[in-house]
Design an enzyme around this catalytic site. Structure first.
Site, PDB file in Angstrom:
ATOM      1  N   ALA A 289      64.690  69.535  10.883  1.00 52.60           N
ATOM      2  CA  ALA A 289      65.437  70.160  11.978  1.00 52.60           C
ATOM      3  C   ALA A 289      65.386  69.243  13.200  1.00 52.60           C
ATOM      4  O   ALA A 289      65.558  68.036  13.067  1.00 52.60           O
ATOM      5  CB  ALA A 289      64.906  71.561  12.249  1.00 52.60           C
ATOM      6  N   SER A 290      65.093  69.761  14.372  1.00 48.05           N
ATOM      7  CA  SER A 290      65.220  68.960  15.595  1.00 48.05           C
ATOM      8  C   SER A 290      64.173  67.863  15.745  1.00 48.05           C
ATOM      9  O   SER A 290      64.301  67.024  16.643  1.00 48.05           O
ATOM     10  CB  SER A 290      65.206  69.868  16.826  1.00 48.05           C
TER      11      SER A 290
END
Length: 408
Positions: A85-86
């Site tokens: 993800a981020s």
């Protein structure tokens, strides 16, 4: 001098050393007890976690617990690859910095030099603003219609910002993920997006692509920015974004199993699948409409490969001293409004001597914390919708910081 006195003087150094050793062992035992306690909820026949604690470049904890796939009973190991993800954003930032070193782009380039499709309202936005979340550009997730089906790609983010619509009527990927057999669910990647004082998103602003604020005047965490940066990487390098990462970052660092995942084009080895807990227990919930966007969160990796990435952040084997200084220093001038984030660099949240980033998406919650001065790193990757592992990783990091202080 009496024999008894001579004997006491002779054994005092050994007694002192023994006491110090015992104290050090007690402190290390306390740190390991913290590790055991924090991993307990992920242990057993449940979605699991991979934990890595690096001190002076060496793993003092390297552990996988729980399951990478509940349905098949596949266990998590240190080689299991999770969707970051981020946490992926630091790789996108590194790609841009590499191209700046190559002379292919400048950080003060207007984004419309590379992406002229963007509306004129983006004229003041530079690559620096995208990297530091100070562009003010609209969140692409909020531009997606409620009945959107399929998955958006990075190119669709550009189309959404330019026209208000994805490049194709139903997005570039309107089919289930082949590896999961699941339909993509309309849930955007989670990200900290604090409200900016005095800023509201009107319908007219949405249609015109007007920014939330003037570029550089405020901070607002932006997945749009990093999706656009992946497109800039492609246009400046002449390579597809996954291939650029593979040839310029992953291969040089021997991160052999790390990949920017594109369904149908490459594969994820030893893959962890995301899960959510419902009334019937843990169910696979691996994909959302935004899971195919690469620049803001599409990389899969393991704690073993990320140990190599962490090592590269201490020297110039990948990025120059100047590039690392830019990435690791405050690039924001206003409050972030986020907890434990005094400023944002390029792909990194900064809080005093701590640099870190979290990554939250459907079925995954991850975090990396680095204390460079103490040469301590904590990585925790999980394949479930909650809880966010920051608190657990921070407690583990604090325990090892105390252990390090006690032994030096």
């Amino acid at each position: 001098m009496r024999p008894a006195t001579l004997f006491l003087l002779a054994i005092l150094p050994f007694a002192s050393t023994a006491a110090t050793t015992a104290a050090n062992e007690a402190t290390e035992n306390t740190a390991m007890a913290e590790v055991d306690a924090r991993l307990l909820p992920y242990t057993g026949d449940v979605p699991g976690a991979a934990l890595l604690v690096l001190r002076d470049g060496k793993p003092v904890v390297r552990r996988g617990v729980g399951l990478a796939d509940v349905a098949t009973g596949t266990p998590v190991t240190p080689a299991t690859n999770f969707r970051l993800a981020s946490v992926s954003k630091q790789f996108t930032a590194a790609a841009v910095l590499l191209l700046a070193e190559d002379g292919r782009l400048r950080l003060d380039d207007p984004v419309r030099r590379w992406l002229p499709e963007l509306p004129a309202s983006a004229d003041g936005v530079t690559l620096h603003h995208l990297l530091s979340h100070t562009s003010g550009l609209y969140d692409y997730e909020d531009l997606m219609p409620a009945d959107f089906s399929g998955q958006v790609r990075d190119a669709d983010v550009l189309c959404l910002l330019a026209t208000g619509s994805a490049c194709h009527a139903k997005g570039a990927g309107a089919t289930p993920d082949d590896a999961t057999g699941e339909a993509a669910t309309h849930v955007a990647d989670a990200a900290a997006k604090p409200q900016v004082s005095g800023v509201s998103a009107s319908a007219s602003a949405t249609a015109a692509g007007e920014p939330y604020f003037a570029p550089g005047s405020a901070y607002r965490y932006s997945n749009s920015a990093y999706a656009l940066l992946s497109l800039v990487v492609e246009r400046a390098s002449g390579m597809h974004y996954p291939e650029f990462l593979r040839t310029r970052i992953f291969q040089p660092l021997d991160m052999d199993h790390t990949v920017a995942f594109v369904d149908g084009a490459n594969r994820v080895d030893a893959r962890a699948f995301g899960h959510s807990e419902g009334g019937d227990g843990w169910q696979r919930s691996d994909q959302s409409t935004t899971s195919a966007v690469l620049g803001d969160g599409g990389i899969y990796s393991s704690i073993d490969d990320l140990a190599k990435w962490d090592a590269a952040l201490y020297d110039d084997r990948l990025l120059s001293d100047a590039s690392r200084a830019l990435a690791f220093s405050a690039q924001t001038r206003t409050s972030t409004g986020e907890d434990d984030v005094a400023a944002y660099g390029y792909g990194w949240r900064l809080d005093g001597g701590l640099m870190w980033h979290s990554g939250e998406t459907m079925g995954f919650r991850n975090v990396i914390l680095r204390w460079p001065a103490q040469r301590l790193t904590v990585l925790m990757l999980t394949n479930r919708n909650g809880p966010e592992p920051y608190a657990a990783a921070r407690a583990i990091g604090d325990a090892w910081l105390r252990e390090s202080a006690a032994t030096r």
